[in-house]
Each structure stands twice: as C-alpha cells, then as structure tokens.
Scaffold this motif. Structure first.
Motif, PDB file in Angstrom:
ATOM      1  N   ARG A  81      51.529  -1.434 -40.350  1.00 24.65           N
ATOM      2  CA  ARG A  81      51.078  -0.058 -39.903  1.00 24.65           C
ATOM      3  C   ARG A  81      49.444  -0.349 -39.769  1.00 24.65           C
ATOM      4  NH1 ARG A  81      53.548   5.205 -42.184  1.00 24.65           N
ATOM      5  NH2 ARG A  81      52.525   5.957 -40.121  1.00 24.65           N
ATOM      6  N   LEU A  82      48.980  -1.573 -39.188  1.00 22.59           N
ATOM      7  CA  LEU A  82      47.727  -1.713 -38.991  1.00 22.59           C
ATOM      8  C   LEU A  82      47.082  -1.425 -37.699  1.00 22.59           C
ATOM      9  CD1 LEU A  82      47.121  -5.469 -40.548  1.00 22.59           C
ATOM     10  CD2 LEU A  82      46.985  -3.337 -41.648  1.00 22.59           C
ATOM     11  N   ASP A  83      47.915  -0.993 -36.973  1.00 23.48           N
ATOM     12  CA  ASP A  83      47.508  -0.582 -35.700  1.00 23.48           C
ATOM     13  C   ASP A  83      47.618   1.027 -35.311  1.00 23.48           C
ATOM     14  OD1 ASP A  83      46.416  -1.322 -33.203  1.00 23.48           O
ATOM     15  OD2 ASP A  83      48.307  -1.213 -32.146  1.00 23.48           O
ATOM     16  N   ASP A  84      48.096   1.761 -36.489  1.00 19.47           N
ATOM     17  CA  ASP A  84      48.217   3.200 -36.408  1.00 19.47           C
ATOM     18  C   ASP A  84      46.876   3.931 -36.970  1.00 19.47           C
ATOM     19  OD1 ASP A  84      49.248   5.732 -37.114  1.00 19.47           O
ATOM     20  OD2 ASP A  84      50.925   5.250 -37.870  1.00 19.47           O
ATOM     21  N   LEU A  85      46.210   4.234 -35.772  1.00 25.55           N
ATOM     22  CA  LEU A  85      44.927   4.865 -36.100  1.00 25.55           C
ATOM     23  C   LEU A  85      44.968   5.864 -37.109  1.00 25.55           C
ATOM     24  CD1 LEU A  85      41.903   4.576 -34.086  1.00 25.55           C
ATOM     25  CD2 LEU A  85      42.352   6.837 -35.025  1.00 25.55           C
ATOM     26  N   PRO A  86      45.832   7.096 -36.983  1.00 24.95           N
ATOM     27  CA  PRO A  86      45.707   8.183 -37.778  1.00 24.95           C
ATOM     28  C   PRO A  86      46.286   7.875 -39.106  1.00 24.95           C
ATOM     29  CG  PRO A  86      46.999   8.825 -35.730  1.00 24.95           C
ATOM     30  CD  PRO A  86      46.600   7.209 -35.656  1.00 24.95           C
ATOM     31  N   THR A 132      41.148  -4.606 -38.493  1.00 27.20           N
ATOM     32  CA  THR A 132      42.391  -5.083 -38.573  1.00 27.20           C
ATOM     33  C   THR A 132      43.036  -5.975 -37.363  1.00 27.20           C
ATOM     34  OG1 THR A 132      43.621  -3.376 -37.133  1.00 27.20           O
ATOM     35  CG2 THR A 132      43.418  -2.977 -39.547  1.00 27.20           C
ATOM     36  N   TRP A 133      43.903  -6.787 -37.569  1.00 29.07           N
ATOM     37  CA  TRP A 133      44.493  -7.742 -36.455  1.00 29.07           C
ATOM     38  C   TRP A 133      45.991  -7.478 -36.848  1.00 29.07           C
ATOM     39  CZ3 TRP A 133      39.880  -8.784 -39.172  1.00 29.07           C
ATOM     40  CH2 TRP A 133      38.855  -9.076 -38.314  1.00 29.07           C
ATOM     41  N   PRO A 134      46.300  -6.446 -36.112  1.00 26.35           N
ATOM     42  CA  PRO A 134      48.005  -6.254 -36.320  1.00 26.35           C
ATOM     43  C   PRO A 134      48.823  -7.488 -35.942  1.00 26.35           C
ATOM     44  CG  PRO A 134      46.759  -4.513 -35.325  1.00 26.35           C
ATOM     45  CD  PRO A 134      46.088  -5.355 -35.407  1.00 26.35           C
ATOM     46  N   GLU A 135      48.337  -8.133 -34.852  1.00 28.65           N
ATOM     47  CA  GLU A 135      49.221  -9.339 -34.279  1.00 28.65           C
ATOM     48  C   GLU A 135      49.341 -10.347 -35.394  1.00 28.65           C
ATOM     49  OE1 GLU A 135      44.864 -10.032 -32.993  1.00 28.65           O
ATOM     50  OE2 GLU A 135      46.246  -8.305 -33.320  1.00 28.65           O
ATOM     51  N   ALA A 136      48.450 -10.363 -36.424  1.00 22.12           N
ATOM     52  CA  ALA A 136      48.410 -11.460 -37.344  1.00 22.12           C
ATOM     53  C   ALA A 136      48.873 -10.860 -38.610  1.00 22.12           C
ATOM     54  CB  ALA A 136      46.996 -12.358 -37.468  1.00 22.12           C
ATOM     55  N   PRO A 174      39.764   2.206 -31.732  1.00 29.20           N
ATOM     56  CA  PRO A 174      41.137   1.414 -31.623  1.00 29.20           C
ATOM     57  C   PRO A 174      40.888   0.386 -30.472  1.00 29.20           C
ATOM     58  CG  PRO A 174      41.178   3.773 -30.520  1.00 29.20           C
ATOM     59  CD  PRO A 174      39.961   3.619 -31.346  1.00 29.20           C
ATOM     60  N   PHE A 175      41.364  -0.764 -30.604  1.00 32.95           N
ATOM     61  CA  PHE A 175      41.124  -1.810 -29.624  1.00 32.95           C
ATOM     62  C   PHE A 175      42.392  -1.805 -28.816  1.00 32.95           C
ATOM     63  CE2 PHE A 175      38.038  -2.784 -32.745  1.00 32.95           C
ATOM     64  CZ  PHE A 175      36.804  -3.191 -31.975  1.00 32.95           C
ATOM     65  N   GLU A 176      42.196  -2.269 -27.708  1.00 34.03           N
ATOM     66  CA  GLU A 176      43.329  -2.693 -26.849  1.00 34.03           C
ATOM     67  C   GLU A 176      43.416  -4.335 -26.773  1.00 34.03           C
ATOM     68  OE1 GLU A 176      45.428  -0.589 -25.175  1.00 34.03           O
ATOM     69  OE2 GLU A 176      44.617   1.029 -26.359  1.00 34.03           O
ATOM     70  N   PRO A 177      44.483  -4.736 -26.907  1.00 32.20           N
ATOM     71  CA  PRO A 177      45.953  -4.232 -26.925  1.00 32.20           C
ATOM     72  C   PRO A 177      46.340  -3.783 -28.154  1.00 32.20           C
ATOM     73  CG  PRO A 177      46.312  -6.703 -27.007  1.00 32.20           C
ATOM     74  CD  PRO A 177      44.787  -6.119 -26.653  1.00 32.20           C
ATOM     75  N   LYS A 178      45.498  -4.358 -29.417  1.00 33.33           N
ATOM     76  CA  LYS A 178      45.645  -3.802 -30.696  1.00 33.33           C
ATOM     77  C   LYS A 178      44.533  -3.687 -31.682  1.00 33.33           C
ATOM     78  CE  LYS A 178      50.463  -5.656 -30.848  1.00 33.33           C
ATOM     79  NZ  LYS A 178      51.553  -6.328 -31.565  1.00 33.33           N
ATOM     80  N   GLY A 179      44.427  -3.040 -32.811  1.00 34.55           N
ATOM     81  CA  GLY A 179      43.387  -3.460 -33.579  1.00 34.55           C
ATOM     82  C   GLY A 179      42.781  -2.326 -34.038  1.00 34.55           C
ATOM     83  N   VAL A 180      42.236  -2.114 -35.213  1.00 40.77           N
ATOM     84  CA  VAL A 180      41.320  -0.719 -35.475  1.00 40.77           C
ATOM     85  C   VAL A 180      40.151  -1.406 -36.113  1.00 40.77           C
ATOM     86  CG1 VAL A 180      41.144   1.155 -36.900  1.00 40.77           C
ATOM     87  CG2 VAL A 180      43.397   0.791 -35.622  1.00 40.77           C
TER      88      VAL A 180
END
Length: 184
Positions: A74-79, A124-128, A103-109
């Motif tokens: 859940r590292l890409d879920d900003l709320p 965060t690095w959700p892809e990792a 929030p970053f595109e494509p992923k990350g906060v």
C-alpha cells in the motif's frame, strides 16, 4: 528564492520570521490547514513540548529514527499514507501542524508531516516494495511508537530501524553556566 523554496515545502518565510520573533504564527500549508487547537497553540508558549530531552543518560535535542520498510504494501495509496502519518502523530503524542504529500507518476509518494516537535518524512518506491521514513521528535513525544504503526499499516517483510540522538553538542553547550549567561 528562499521564500519560494519554503513555500514549496509547505511553509512560508513570513510565518517563520514572525515565529522567530516570538509571535505565534498560524500553521501554513500549500495543501491544507490543520485545525488550530489548544494543544497546537500551547507549543509556542513558555512550556513548549519541543524542549531538549534526556534519553539513555544523554542530553539532546531529540530522537531521530530512520525506518526502512522492505517488501511493504500500500505504498502508492496516498490517502492511506496520509492516514498512517496521522496515526503515527497521534500514537507518538505529537502535535500535527500540517501534512504535505506528493504523488509521483507512475508510482510513489513523498512528503512530510510537520510537527511542533519536528517532523515525519516519507518516500516510497512501490515498484520495489520499499519505503523510507524519517521520524524526528523532541520533547515529550515518543517517536518509537511510530515503528509499530508503520509495521501494522504497511505489513513489511522486513523493517530496519536506526536511531540518532540529535543535537548533543548544542545540548551540552546549553547546560554550561557561561552559555546561559551569554543568552541573557
């Protein structure tokens, strides 16, 4: 340039200058303004909660935890990240001034919760499955409470925590009699 950089961080120079001059400044944010409750207002009084602390027999400005989460969810879920930061603040007994998350595109906060007692930052690095948190608090706040909140929220496969006691040299200078006289 400096005022713009502070604005980018969710602060503004005018408020910080007023605060430094002994004025009570309203918390400011580029994203939202937190409720100004009596707890937040009292941190600017003489009985501030952001005072130097004693930890493990060492007089310091505060404890700074470096918390790395690996194989986390859940590292890409900003709320969700925002609510988790709010829970950290509450559990630690700290005073939230404002939160700024991006929030970053494509992923990350990435972002920060600015506290009367200092801050919590997140990247965060959700892809990792990786998240880096810095939790720095002073005064009566308990930053170690954030570790369990983060583990529960993001369910990491591994958690690494390092602690730094910040401001040891300043704290030792403040306790010397000549430093106190020079401040008067």
């Amino acid at each position: 340039m400096k005022a713009n950089a502070l604005f980018e961080l969710g602060m503004d120079l005018e408020a910080r200058v007023a605060e430094g001059a002994g004025c009570v400044a309203e918390p400011r944010s580029t994203t939202q303004k937190e409720e100004n409750n009596s707890a937040a207002a009292s941190v600017f009084a003489d009985d501030r909660l952001d005072h130097f602390i004693q930890k493990e027999g060492i007089h310091c400005a505060g404890a700074h935890l470096i918390i790395d989460l690996y194989d986390a969810e859940r590292l890409d879920d900003l709320p969700y990240v925002e609510q988790t930061l709010r829970t950290c603040v509450e559990e630690a007994g700290a005073t939230l001034l404002h939160i700024h998350l991006h929030p970053f595109e494509p992923k990350g906060v990435s972002g920060v919760a600015v506290l009367a007692e200092s801050h919590i930052s997140v990247h965060t690095w959700p892809e990792a499955g990786y998240a880096a948190f810095d939790v720095f608090m002073c005064g009566d706040a308990r930053p170690e409470k954030c570790v369990d909140v983060l583990r529960k929220a993001f369910n990491p496969g591994k958690t690494a925590v390092s602690e730094l006691l910040r401001g040891r040299e300043v704290a030792s200078q403040l306790s010397k009699p000549h430093a106190m006289e020079a401040a008067e």
